[in-house]
Design an enzyme around this catalytic site. Structure first.
Site, PDB file in Angstrom:
ATOM      1  N   ARG A   1       0.829  -1.221   0.000  1.00 36.77           N
ATOM      2  CA  ARG A   1       0.000   0.000   0.000  1.00 36.77           C
ATOM      3  C   ARG A   1       0.860   1.268   0.000  1.00 36.77           C
ATOM      4  O   ARG A   1       0.514   2.284   0.604  1.00 36.77           O
ATOM      5  CB  ARG A   1      -0.949   0.050   1.210  1.00 36.77           C
ATOM      6  CG  ARG A   1      -1.870  -1.106   1.323  1.00 36.77           C
ATOM      7  CD  ARG A   1      -2.926  -1.184   0.226  1.00 36.77           C
ATOM      8  NE  ARG A   1      -3.694  -2.383   0.406  1.00 36.77           N
ATOM      9  CZ  ARG A   1      -3.368  -3.577  -0.115  1.00 36.77           C
ATOM     10  NH1 ARG A   1      -2.294  -3.695  -0.913  1.00 36.77           N
ATOM     11  NH2 ARG A   1      -4.094  -4.636   0.105  1.00 36.77           N
TER      12      ARG A   1
ATOM     13  N   SER B   1     -10.523  -0.942   4.386  1.00 33.25           N
ATOM     14  CA  SER B   1      -9.669  -1.010   5.581  1.00 33.25           C
ATOM     15  C   SER B   1      -9.116   0.378   5.898  1.00 33.25           C
ATOM     16  O   SER B   1      -8.552   1.042   5.030  1.00 33.25           O
ATOM     17  CB  SER B   1      -8.504  -1.964   5.350  1.00 33.25           C
ATOM     18  OG  SER B   1      -8.998  -3.270   5.260  1.00 33.25           O
TER      19      SER B   1
ATOM     20  N   GLU C   1      -4.265   3.524   6.141  1.00 30.87           N
ATOM     21  CA  GLU C   1      -4.209   3.232   4.702  1.00 30.87           C
ATOM     22  C   GLU C   1      -4.986   4.328   3.972  1.00 30.87           C
ATOM     23  O   GLU C   1      -4.598   4.786   2.901  1.00 30.87           O
ATOM     24  CB  GLU C   1      -4.858   1.862   4.457  1.00 30.87           C
ATOM     25  CG  GLU C   1      -4.997   1.522   2.989  1.00 30.87           C
ATOM     26  CD  GLU C   1      -5.490   0.099   2.751  1.00 30.87           C
ATOM     27  OE1 GLU C   1      -5.197  -0.782   3.576  1.00 30.87           O
ATOM     28  OE2 GLU C   1      -6.159  -0.113   1.734  1.00 30.87           O
TER      29      GLU C   1
HETATM   30  C1  LIG Z   1     -15.815  -1.449   0.512  1.00 29.23           C
HETATM   31  C2  LIG Z   1     -14.363  -1.161   0.168  1.00 29.23           C
HETATM   32  C3  LIG Z   1     -13.471  -2.212   0.017  1.00 29.23           C
HETATM   33  C4  LIG Z   1     -12.127  -1.958  -0.298  1.00 29.23           C
HETATM   34  N1  LIG Z   1     -11.284  -3.014  -0.448  1.00 29.23           N
HETATM   35  C5  LIG Z   1     -10.000  -2.783  -0.785  1.00 29.23           C
HETATM   36  C6  LIG Z   1      -9.083  -3.871  -0.992  1.00 29.23           C
HETATM   37  O1  LIG Z   1      -9.431  -5.042  -0.886  1.00 29.23           O
HETATM   38  N2  LIG Z   1      -7.800  -3.573  -1.290  1.00 29.23           N
HETATM   39  C7  LIG Z   1      -7.372  -2.304  -1.435  1.00 29.23           C
HETATM   40  O2  LIG Z   1      -6.187  -2.097  -1.728  1.00 29.23           O
HETATM   41  N3  LIG Z   1      -8.202  -1.263  -1.255  1.00 29.23           N
HETATM   42  C8  LIG Z   1      -9.499  -1.464  -0.949  1.00 29.23           C
HETATM   43  N4  LIG Z   1     -10.337  -0.406  -0.767  1.00 29.23           N
HETATM   44  C9  LIG Z   1      -9.799   0.983  -0.850  1.00 29.23           C
HETATM   45  C10 LIG Z   1      -9.845   1.616  -2.247  1.00 29.23           C
HETATM   46  O3  LIG Z   1     -10.863   1.059  -3.040  1.00 29.23           O
HETATM   47  C11 LIG Z   1      -8.507   1.509  -2.970  1.00 29.23           C
HETATM   48  O4  LIG Z   1      -7.472   2.142  -2.251  1.00 29.23           O
HETATM   49  C12 LIG Z   1      -8.561   2.126  -4.378  1.00 29.23           C
HETATM   50  O5  LIG Z   1      -7.360   1.851  -5.047  1.00 29.23           O
HETATM   51  C13 LIG Z   1      -8.789   3.640  -4.378  1.00 29.23           C
HETATM   52  O6  LIG Z   1      -9.097   4.020  -5.698  1.00 29.23           O
HETATM   53  P1  LIG Z   1      -9.902   5.347  -6.019  1.00 29.23           P
HETATM   54  O7  LIG Z   1      -9.965   5.489  -7.497  1.00 29.23           O
HETATM   55  O8  LIG Z   1     -11.200   5.340  -5.321  1.00 29.23           O
HETATM   56  O9  LIG Z   1      -8.916   6.403  -5.392  1.00 29.23           O
HETATM   57  P2  LIG Z   1      -9.292   7.700  -4.522  1.00 29.23           P
HETATM   58  O10 LIG Z   1      -9.889   7.269  -3.237  1.00 29.23           O
HETATM   59  O11 LIG Z   1     -10.062   8.655  -5.351  1.00 29.23           O
HETATM   60  O12 LIG Z   1      -7.835   8.270  -4.237  1.00 29.23           O
HETATM   61  C14 LIG Z   1      -6.954   7.562  -3.393  1.00 29.23           C
HETATM   62  C15 LIG Z   1      -5.566   8.207  -3.481  1.00 29.23           C
HETATM   63  O13 LIG Z   1      -5.060   8.023  -4.795  1.00 29.23           O
HETATM   64  C16 LIG Z   1      -4.755   9.293  -5.388  1.00 29.23           C
HETATM   65  N5  LIG Z   1      -5.101   9.179  -6.819  1.00 29.23           N
HETATM   66  C17 LIG Z   1      -6.299   8.855  -7.353  1.00 29.23           C
HETATM   67  N6  LIG Z   1      -6.201   8.826  -8.695  1.00 29.23           N
HETATM   68  C18 LIG Z   1      -4.920   9.162  -9.004  1.00 29.23           C
HETATM   69  C19 LIG Z   1      -4.194   9.311 -10.220  1.00 29.23           C
HETATM   70  N7  LIG Z   1      -4.766   9.107 -11.425  1.00 29.23           N
HETATM   71  N8  LIG Z   1      -2.887   9.652 -10.156  1.00 29.23           N
HETATM   72  C20 LIG Z   1      -2.290   9.845  -8.956  1.00 29.23           C
HETATM   73  N9  LIG Z   1      -2.914   9.739  -7.765  1.00 29.23           N
HETATM   74  C21 LIG Z   1      -4.221   9.391  -7.798  1.00 29.23           C
HETATM   75  C22 LIG Z   1      -5.643  10.280  -4.664  1.00 29.23           C
HETATM   76  O14 LIG Z   1      -5.112  11.596  -4.727  1.00 29.23           O
HETATM   77  C23 LIG Z   1      -5.607   9.719  -3.253  1.00 29.23           C
HETATM   78  O15 LIG Z   1      -4.420  10.086  -2.599  1.00 29.23           O
HETATM   79  C24 LIG Z   1     -11.684  -0.627  -0.467  1.00 29.23           C
HETATM   80  C25 LIG Z   1     -12.598   0.425  -0.336  1.00 29.23           C
HETATM   81  C26 LIG Z   1     -13.923   0.172  -0.042  1.00 29.23           C
HETATM   82  C27 LIG Z   1     -14.896   1.312   0.060  1.00 29.23           C
END
Ligand SMILES: Cc1cc2nc3c(=O)[nH]c(=O)nc-3n(C[C@H](O)[C@H](O)[C@H](O)COP(=O)(O)OP(=O)(O)OC[C@H]3O[C@@H](n4cnc5c(N)ncnc54)[C@H](O)[C@@H]3O)c2cc1C
Length: 300
Positions: free
Chosen positions: A172, A220, A290
């Site tokens: 992560r 998480s 995280e």
């Molecule tokens: C129900 C649930 C279950 C989940 N299960 C998991 C799991 O099993 N494993 C896991 O790893 N995560 C999990 N997550 C967390 C999350 O889905 C991940 O971290 C995911 O990768 C975030 O993606 P996002 O597009 O929503 O990013 P965002 O939440 O929009 O952004 C997260 C971070 O990434 C940065 N970011 C976003 N896009 C870019 C880009 N294009 N370039 C540079 N930086 C960027 C943002 O600035 C921020 O710092 C879960 C979340 C939920 C709600």
């Protein structure tokens, strides 16, 4: 009242004081000064060039790992979901995916192409861009195990091609060139015939039995400390069900904090700090979040 100046071309297209609660899976978060959804890379390059160098920038995907404080974000938020949406097979085993592609879509398309293992992406409810920023992982798979190269955009709107080896990647954690954001990635998989959407359905059903899927959360909250699980440490202190305001430690999974519909970002952050200090007091382990916490505390 915000003072972020915008050239007329963009003024009509940006949202001012956009509530970030509309763009995060916790459904909390105060206003972003400026919220911009670009049309394409050229449009975004122009937008970035129009910003003063001092303006903070935050790219977001689906906001599924983001706690924006109630005072909001002083700067410009750039939404990628549905913008950088290309998803193409490149040669035998490689795929190009734009940063705005939902991970679930990537998983399903790889199954259609007979490539994998990519099923794990279905467990990540975000975009590929967010998964690249987080090195998101699920069901034993991890995003950067598949990255060959990425395309990035810098503050000046310049595009760069970077190799995976230009980044330091861990659990992560990803660090690389500063002030560059992901436009997309070239991903490598293996031929994987015989995998179907049923396999994804089975993985997700397994998860639904142990996690509060469907409730408002960010997955998480804490990363697992070495050789242990954050959920185990939190559960061992009897904190399941503990609440502050509308935020509650899930009874189903102790590393999830859920919003019952009335939580503020402050409730959630206070609960995060409460859990963190309880675990540190009891076990001497300082949990790291995280979840990315950004923005300003609401005053008054
Ligand atoms: C129900 C649930 C279950 C989940 N299960 C998991 C799991 O099993 N494993 C896991 O790893 N995560 C999990 N997550 C967390 C999350 O889905 C991940 O971290 C995911 O990768 C975030 O993606 P996002 O597009 O929503 O990013 P965002 O939440 O929009 O952004 C997260 C971070 O990434 C940065 N970011 C976003 N896009 C870019 C880009 N294009 N370039 C540079 N930086 C960027 C943002 O600035 C921020 O710092 C879960 C979340 C939920 C709600």
């Amino acid at each position: 009242m915000n003072t972020l100046a915008m050239p007329p071309d963009f003024e009509s297209r940006v949202l001012r004081d956009e509530p970030m609660a509309k763009h995060t899976s916790w459904h909390v978060g105060g206003p972003a000064d400026v919220f911009f959804k670009p049309l394409d890379v050229a449009d975004l390059s122009m937008f970035l060039r129009s910003l003063a160098p001092s303006v903070p920038i935050m790219w977001i995907g689906l906001g599924s790992n983001l706690l924006v404080r109630d005072g909001g974000f002083r700067g410009a938020v750039i939404e990628t979901h549905g913008v950088f949406a290309e998803l193409e097979r490149r040669g035998e085993n490689e795929v190009w995916s734009g940063a705005g592609v939902a991970c679930a879509k990537l998983a399903k398309q790889c199954i259609k192409w007979g490539l994998g293992p990519a099923e794990f992406f279905a467990g990540i409810p975000g975009t590929l861009g967010g998964a690249l920023a987080m090195n998101a992982g699920a069901f034993g798979g991890e995003t950067w195990s598949h990255v060959v190269a990425v395309a990035t955009l810098d503050r000046a709107g310049m595009r760069h091609e970077r190799l995976a080896s230009d980044f330091t990647v861990g659990y992560r954690h990803v660090s690389g060139p500063v002030d560059e954001w992901f436009l997309g990635a070239r991903l490598r998989f293996e031929p994987r015939p015989g995998v179907s959407n049923d396999d994804i359905r089975m993985l997700l059903a397994r998860r639904k039995a142990t996690q509060p899927i469907g409730e408002w959360s960010c997955g998480s909250v804490f990363t697992n400390p070495p050789d242990d699980h954050a959920a185990r440490l939190i559960d061992s202190l009897g904190l399941k069900g503990f609440r502050i305001g509308g935020a509650r430690v899930s009874e189903m999974h102790a590393n999830f904090i859920v919003n019952d519909g009335t939580a503020s970002a402050a409730d959630i952050e206070q609960l995060i700090e409460h859990v963190r200090s309880a675990v540190e007091r009891a076990n001497g382990v300082k949990l790291s979040t995280e979840v990315r916490i950004v923005g300003e505390v609401r005053r008054g």
